[in-house]
Design an enzyme around this catalytic site. Sequence first.
Site, PDB file in Angstrom:
ATOM      1  CG  HIS A  85      -8.457  -7.591   4.933  1.00  0.00           C
ATOM      2  ND1 HIS A  85      -8.932  -7.494   5.380  1.00  0.00           N
ATOM      3  CD2 HIS A  85      -8.061  -6.496   3.777  1.00  0.00           C
ATOM      4  CE1 HIS A  85      -8.851  -6.413   6.049  1.00  0.00           C
ATOM      5  NE2 HIS A  85      -8.122  -5.943   4.904  1.00  0.00           N
ATOM      6  CG  ASP A 143      -9.137  -0.724  -0.831  1.00  0.00           C
ATOM      7  OD1 ASP A 143     -10.635  -0.432  -0.645  1.00  0.00           O
ATOM      8  OD2 ASP A 143      -8.516  -1.005   0.346  1.00  0.00           O
ATOM      9  CE1 TYR A 160      -7.697   2.407   1.225  1.00  0.00           C
ATOM     10  CE2 TYR A 160      -7.548   3.100   4.027  1.00  0.00           C
ATOM     11  CZ  TYR A 160      -7.337   1.670   2.871  1.00  0.00           C
ATOM     12  OH  TYR A 160      -6.321   0.585   2.794  1.00  0.00           O
ATOM     13  CD  GLU A 191      -8.209  -4.110  -1.462  1.00  0.00           C
ATOM     14  OE1 GLU A 191      -7.244  -3.904  -2.112  1.00  0.00           O
ATOM     15  OE2 GLU A 191      -8.415  -3.607  -0.457  1.00  0.00           O
ATOM     16  CG  HIS A 199     -12.235   1.261   2.534  1.00  0.00           C
ATOM     17  ND1 HIS A 199     -12.012   1.512   3.833  1.00  0.00           N
ATOM     18  CD2 HIS A 199     -10.513   0.502   2.602  1.00  0.00           C
ATOM     19  CE1 HIS A 199     -11.349   0.782   4.836  1.00  0.00           C
ATOM     20  NE2 HIS A 199     -10.595  -0.242   4.136  1.00  0.00           N
ATOM     21  NE  ARG A 225      -9.433  -6.575  -0.538  1.00  0.00           N
ATOM     22  CZ  ARG A 225      -8.692  -6.489   0.187  1.00  0.00           C
ATOM     23  NH1 ARG A 225      -7.734  -7.495  -1.173  1.00  0.00           N
ATOM     24  NH2 ARG A 225      -8.383  -6.196   0.911  1.00  0.00           N
ATOM     25  CG  HIS A 263      -1.843   1.699   1.028  1.00  0.00           C
ATOM     26  ND1 HIS A 263      -2.887   1.403   1.209  1.00  0.00           N
ATOM     27  CD2 HIS A 263      -1.773   2.538   1.740  1.00  0.00           C
ATOM     28  CE1 HIS A 263      -3.492   2.399   1.019  1.00  0.00           C
ATOM     29  NE2 HIS A 263      -2.552   2.873   2.140  1.00  0.00           N
ATOM     30  CG  ASP A 298      -7.211  -4.203  10.773  1.00  0.00           C
ATOM     31  OD1 ASP A 298      -6.842  -4.916  10.369  1.00  0.00           O
ATOM     32  OD2 ASP A 298      -7.922  -3.324  11.514  1.00  0.00           O
ATOM     33  CD  GLU A 312     -10.372  -4.611   3.465  1.00  0.00           C
ATOM     34  OE1 GLU A 312      -9.653  -5.096   1.945  1.00  0.00           O
ATOM     35  OE2 GLU A 312     -10.876  -3.435   4.341  1.00  0.00           O
ATOM     36  CD  GLU A 351      -4.818  -6.176   2.299  1.00  0.00           C
ATOM     37  OE1 GLU A 351      -5.013  -6.221   1.897  1.00  0.00           O
ATOM     38  OE2 GLU A 351      -4.399  -4.338   2.578  1.00  0.00           O
TER      39      GLU A 351
END
Length: 415
Positions: free
Chosen positions: A310, A208, A157, A234, A210, A281, A126, A314, A260, A337
């Site tokens: 994904h 992305d 994002y 994405e 998002h 993903r 990223h 986190d 995701e 990713e």
Amino acid sequence: MAVRIQNIKVICTAPEGINLVVIKVETNQPGLYGLGCGTFAYRHLAVKLVVEEYLRPLLTGRNAEDIEELWQLMHQNGYWRNGPIENNAISGVDMALWDIKGKLANMPVYQLFGGKCREGIPVYRHADGRDLEELCHNIEKFREMGITNIRCQCGGYGGGSYGNTPGTAPAGALPGVYLDSGKYIRDTVKLFEGIRSKLGYGINLVHDVHERIAPSEAVKLARELEPFDLLFLEDPVSIEQTDWLRRLRRQSSIPIAEGELFNNPAEWKRLIAEQLIDYIRVHISQIGGITPARKLQIFAEQFGVRTAWHGPGDMSPLAHAANIHIDLAAPNFGVQEWSGIEPPNFVIQELKGPRGALLEVFPGLLEFRDGYVYANEKPGLGVDLNEKEAAKYPCENTVTMWTQTRRRDGSLQTP
Ligand code: MG
């Protein structure tokens, strides 16, 4: 002698300031245990409670080798099924059981899936920047590390930082991360035009969305990004609006990666069977671990849909390892990713802080080399946990701010 589950422990740790949830399944065999990831960073105590209060009593004394039976048992036992808290709790145990299975077989987990289709896993990273120049500089840094797949964003994002209230919001609008979808679309198209003209077409670019714009805006963005030859777009639409992917397909040839936030098979079955997406993903712990992810990967293979699991910050190194073991054995693997677990000498200081703490808490991290990630050849998932080190980094329970994204009029928009 049967391998019996003797105890299930939950270890919460935040070596990099992100709450990680590790589940440790201990057995009646001396020294034999398994580790899995049940990280739901923003509700970590809820996962801990499900494991300790419901799964531990349910599974203690059961045969640790019966992974499918135990997965179905955990999945069905609460009557109502799925959801992020439940699935992450199940995932932690499920991954730990695969870890135990590998240790019993004296094989890395990918061998249990039929062995390698490829030696290393190509990853995407990223890259962000305040403007085109900074972004291109960061892309070049990744290229120096051998990365050829790069996700490009400008200013996160598409939102400002928390608390930015633009002049257009009505009086009394609440604080949040404000989004201006029109500006975001214009800026993003200009950004990709700039990247391609500065750096050419020799790198694979990802973007992305998002889920942060309306579905009709996603269709517009996809059409406008077409000339810039993306590897994929994405999560262009939210989990609730995947019916729009049919329209997106009709109007644009851009490859689509989605999933995701998916929780259960009902959300992906039709999208894959009707080939409305190119890449699936999912977040593996979020769907319940390795057992359902392997089924999903094999199902997607039948329809020519590739995987792009994904792989954010986190989730724990155990979950990254689970991704890689599945990737190694998947003919329909697409790209992975990768959020940057590299030995400290690989770390780009401008982009990421040092990774020393993570390495100490989780000995046996996967190896990143020249754009590829390699599984280590240890039995099981190959990643261990140093509980003493983990205890040095307690988790914090705070109100999550970044998910409070708002449209220009102040109303909430999916983050
Ligand atoms: Mg994403």
